[in-house]
Design an enzyme around this catalytic site. Structure first.
Site, short mmCIF file in Angstrom:
data_model
loop_
_atom_site.label_atom_id
_atom_site.label_comp_id
_atom_site.label_asym_id
_atom_site.label_seq_id
_atom_site.Cartn_x
_atom_site.Cartn_y
_atom_site.Cartn_z
N GLY A 48 16.77 16.61 6.81
CA GLY A 48 16.52 15.18 6.53
C GLY A 48 15.07 14.86 6.87
O GLY A 48 14.77 13.92 7.62
N THR A 51 11.88 11.24 4.98
CA THR A 51 11.65 9.81 5.19
C THR A 51 12.09 9.45 6.62
O THR A 51 12.71 10.27 7.31
CB THR A 51 12.46 8.93 4.19
OG1 THR A 51 13.84 9.27 4.29
CG2 THR A 51 12.02 9.11 2.76
N ALA A 112 21.91 19.32 1.75
CA ALA A 112 21.98 19.95 3.08
C ALA A 112 23.42 20.18 3.53
O ALA A 112 23.66 21.00 4.41
CB ALA A 112 21.27 19.07 4.11
N TYR A 225 22.34 5.35 16.54
CA TYR A 225 21.95 4.00 16.93
C TYR A 225 23.12 3.41 17.70
O TYR A 225 24.25 3.41 17.21
CB TYR A 225 21.64 3.14 15.69
CG TYR A 225 21.29 1.72 16.07
CD1 TYR A 225 20.10 1.43 16.73
CD2 TYR A 225 22.16 0.66 15.81
CE1 TYR A 225 19.78 0.15 17.12
CE2 TYR A 225 21.85 -0.63 16.19
CZ TYR A 225 20.65 -0.88 16.85
OH TYR A 225 20.34 -2.16 17.24
N TYR A 235 28.03 -2.11 13.59
CA TYR A 235 27.48 -0.77 13.75
C TYR A 235 28.20 0.02 14.86
O TYR A 235 29.06 0.83 14.59
CB TYR A 235 25.95 -0.83 13.99
CG TYR A 235 25.29 0.48 13.64
CD1 TYR A 235 24.49 0.63 12.51
CD2 TYR A 235 25.49 1.61 14.44
CE1 TYR A 235 23.93 1.84 12.17
CE2 TYR A 235 24.92 2.83 14.11
CZ TYR A 235 24.14 2.94 12.99
OH TYR A 235 23.59 4.15 12.66
N LYS A 244 29.27 8.08 14.69
CA LYS A 244 28.27 8.43 15.71
C LYS A 244 28.95 8.91 17.00
O LYS A 244 28.41 9.76 17.70
CB LYS A 244 27.36 7.22 15.99
CG LYS A 244 26.50 6.83 14.79
CD LYS A 244 25.55 7.93 14.36
CE LYS A 244 24.56 7.50 13.29
NZ LYS A 244 23.70 8.61 12.84
N THR A 275 14.35 1.38 7.56
CA THR A 275 14.27 2.64 6.81
C THR A 275 15.16 2.44 5.59
O THR A 275 15.87 1.43 5.48
CB THR A 275 14.79 3.86 7.61
OG1 THR A 275 16.19 3.68 7.85
CG2 THR A 275 14.07 4.06 8.93
#
Ligand code: NAD
Length: 392
Positions: A48, A51, A112, A225, A235, A244, A275
């Site tokens: 990755g 960016t 990937a 995050y 999130y 996550k 992003t």
């Protein structure tokens, strides 16, 4: 071709090659001005790499530590009629700068998640790098084809447990409004974990270890995050947060499975930034516009490159990095500390359509958004005819 931004909703569908090169060059300049990390990595794989946080990790490895970098990304090549993606141009610009600096590098453009790209990466490492001492896992993707079953899983961005109503900002319509998000069902949660959880990170490390291309004391990190109260419902405690959490499980598994080479696997928690991935998440444009305001006033504002430089110097290559209760490296403290969060919460309470532009720093958010695609740099001539067909 004269290239102007084509913005559709939360995404820009084209990119400017000269502007993307400017974006990369500014990050390289920042890294070159910093003291070199002690005992930095020599051979780095960035999954990755093109960016956001992955690009910053590659730049820090190469220009901060002199490392040979192998980058894996999934980007659209340009044609005579259509620009490439920003990540394509960023990678081309990185190659050019690395070559000028006499650094070794290689990039692989492909999925990937697939076994083929893992095998191609291992072949390159064997032939040209020897052994890898740092693996950065920085993928952000809405879907993943599981190479075992060929099933394509899609992630969803939904709350878990109950419906959640909150404020959001529609960047397209310049509108602060309420949004109600229905909770995910079990299948949606499981699919999001399949895409953004730790399974593929583990597959990468297993493939590299089985091929004998991981150095003793190799380090690996995946990015997360965590955030705080304002972002938890969409999130941290939502579908993406479940994925996550699975990274934490994967880090523990990796540390115990590869003790033979003394592998250190960490989840690193980074701050919220504009992003391509984060601009797609409801609530984030509003939240980030407000934290920009608060953190700039506090003098603590950081971009991807500043965050990753600190991750290297205060985390991965520090003598005694501070770890949280789940063994994570935390680079997000300047955002998530209680005093800063209290200021953001106060703004959040007050913000309406009428005062949004006074209370927030949307200007900076928007500037950063345009920069992601190579637009909005004052030293780039956007009326000039440029060749979109940049190759690498
Ligand atoms: P990004 O969209 O800028 O970068 C994603 C990268 O993944 C790109 O290089 C892209 O080419 C690559 N990629 C996507 N699908 C791929 C595939 N199938 N095969 C190969 N490459 C593929 O995202 P980002 O915001 O830098 O996120 C990177 C990581 O950092 C994610 O895990 C994200 O959750 C985490 N993170 C982001 C933020 C934030 O605010 N942006 C904060 C903390 C952590």
């Amino acid at each position: 071709m004269v290239i102007k931004p084509k913005i559709r909703g939360f995404i820009c569908t084209n990119a400017h090659p000269v502007g993307c090169a400017e974006n990369v060059s500014r990050q390289i300049d920042y890294i070159k001005q910093q003291p070199k990390p002690d005992n930095g990595p020599k051979n780095v794989l960035v999954v990755g790499c093109s960016t956001g946080y992955g690009l910053a990790s590659r730049i820090t490895s190469a220009f901060g530590c002199g490392a040979h970098t192998l980058g894996v990304c999934f980007e659209r090549e340009p044609t005579a009629k259509r620009t490439g993606t920003a990540g394509w141009y960023n990678t081309a610009a990185f190659h050019q700068a690395a070559e000028n600096a006499g650094l070794a590098f290689h990039s692989i453009n492909g999925d990937a998640f697939s076994d083929e790209i893992k095998a191609e990466s291992i072949e390159y490492i064997r032939e040209h790098m020897g052994k890898i001492d740092l693996v950065i896992y920085s993928l952000a993707s809405p879907k993943r084809k599981d190479p075992e079953s060929d099933t394509v899983y899609s992630s969803t961005l939904k709350p878990v447990g109950e419906t959640y109503t909150t404020k959001t900002y529609d960047t397209d319509k310049d509108l602060v409004h309420e949004v109600t998000l229905a909770p995910a069902n079990e299948e949606e949660i499981a699919n999001t974990v399949k895409v953004m959880g730790g399974e593929d990170w583990e597959r990468w490390i297993k493939a590299l270890h089985d091929a004998g291309v991981l150095a003793d004391n190799c380090q690996t990190t995946a990015y997360t995050y965590i955030g705080k109260k304002l972002t938890w419902p969409i999130y941290g405690h939502a579908t993406i947060g479940r994925a996550k959490e699975d990274l934490d499980r994967a880090a523990r598994a990796l540390n115990s499975q590869y003790a033979d080479i003394n592998l250190s696997a960490y989840v690193s928690s980074l701050k919220a930034l504009v992003t391509q991935a984060s601009s797609a998440i409801p609530v984030m444009p509003l939240y980030i516009s407000l934290i920009y305001k608060v953190m700039k006033e506090e003098g603590t504002h950081e971009g991807c490159i500043e965050q990753i430089y600190r991750l290297f110097t205060e985390g991965l290559y520090a003598d005694n990095p501070s770890l949280d209760e789940a063994n994570r490296l935390r680079m997000d403290g300047k955002e998530t500390n209680d005093a800063t969060q209290a200021k953001i919460e106060a703004l959040w309470e007050q913000v309406t359509q009428d005062n949004f532009h006074q209370l927030s720093d949307y200007q900076q958010y928007h500037a950063d958004f345009l920069h992601l695609f190579g637009f909005g740099f004052d030293n780039v001539d956007y009326d000039a005819d440029v060749d979109p067909e940049v190759s690498w």
